[in-house]
Scaffold this motif. Structure first.
Motif, mmCIF file in Angstrom:
data_model
loop_
_atom_site.group_PDB
_atom_site.id
_atom_site.type_symbol
_atom_site.label_atom_id
_atom_site.label_comp_id
_atom_site.label_asym_id
_atom_site.label_seq_id
_atom_site.Cartn_x
_atom_site.Cartn_y
_atom_site.Cartn_z
ATOM 1 N N ASN A 1 0.825 -1.203 0.000
ATOM 2 C CA ASN A 1 0.000 0.000 0.000
ATOM 3 C C ASN A 1 0.862 1.258 0.000
ATOM 4 N N LYS B 1 2.085 1.941 -3.431
ATOM 5 C CA LYS B 1 1.025 2.494 -4.282
ATOM 6 C C LYS B 1 0.770 3.965 -3.955
ATOM 7 N N PHE C 1 -5.050 -2.042 -3.662
ATOM 8 C CA PHE C 1 -4.726 -1.876 -2.254
ATOM 9 C C PHE C 1 -5.172 -3.103 -1.485
ATOM 10 N N THR D 1 -6.656 -4.234 1.970
ATOM 11 C CA THR D 1 -7.306 -3.654 3.143
ATOM 12 C C THR D 1 -6.702 -4.156 4.439
ATOM 13 N N PHE E 1 -4.022 -1.749 5.995
ATOM 14 C CA PHE E 1 -4.324 -0.399 6.462
ATOM 15 C C PHE E 1 -4.280 -0.400 7.980
ATOM 16 N N THR F 1 -4.826 6.262 6.767
ATOM 17 C CA THR F 1 -5.018 5.359 5.631
ATOM 18 C C THR F 1 -6.394 4.715 5.670
ATOM 19 N N ALA G 1 -9.103 5.190 2.734
ATOM 20 C CA ALA G 1 -9.684 4.020 2.077
ATOM 21 C C ALA G 1 -11.207 4.045 2.159
#
Length: 106
Positions: free
Chosen positions: A46, A49, A73, A75, A78, A83, A87
């Motif tokens: 993540n 990215k 991404f 999840t 996170f 973040t 998201a």
């Protein structure tokens, strides 16, 4: 906001964009071997990215390195409040499904 005040805000932003790079950003631009070997491997999928989406120089840095860019991404990666909130605001999926995934992963 008055026109004069708006121009002052825009001018200060433009000045900041074209200023000299700070020391951390210089590692990315001027010392690619250090960035590629010591910093990039420590970033999560993540994080890579997010970094890739910053600007054209960051995209070139990722493309030049051997680091693979994830297609989406993850999840489960996170962890921080910022973040998670990003998201939740930007998820293309159903928000209820996103919350269920986060609850399941937590």
């Amino acid at each position: 906001m008055s026109k004069k005040r708006r121009f002052e805000v825009e001018a200060s932003t433009a000045k900041r964009v074209h200023s000299k790079p700070d020391k951390l950003w210089r590692i990315v631009l001027d010392y690619p071997d250090i960035f590629d070997n010591f910093i990039l491997p420590k970033l999560s999928c993540n994080d890579v990215k997010f970094f890739y989406d910053c600007n054209s120089e960051s995209r070139m840095a990722i493309k030049r390195s051997s680091e693979r860019l994830c297609t989406s991404f993850k999840t489960r990666d996170f962890f921080t409040k910022s973040t998670l909130s990003w998201a939740l605001e930007n998820c293309s999926e159903n928000k209820k499904r996103f919350c269920e995934q986060m609850a399941f992963n937590g």
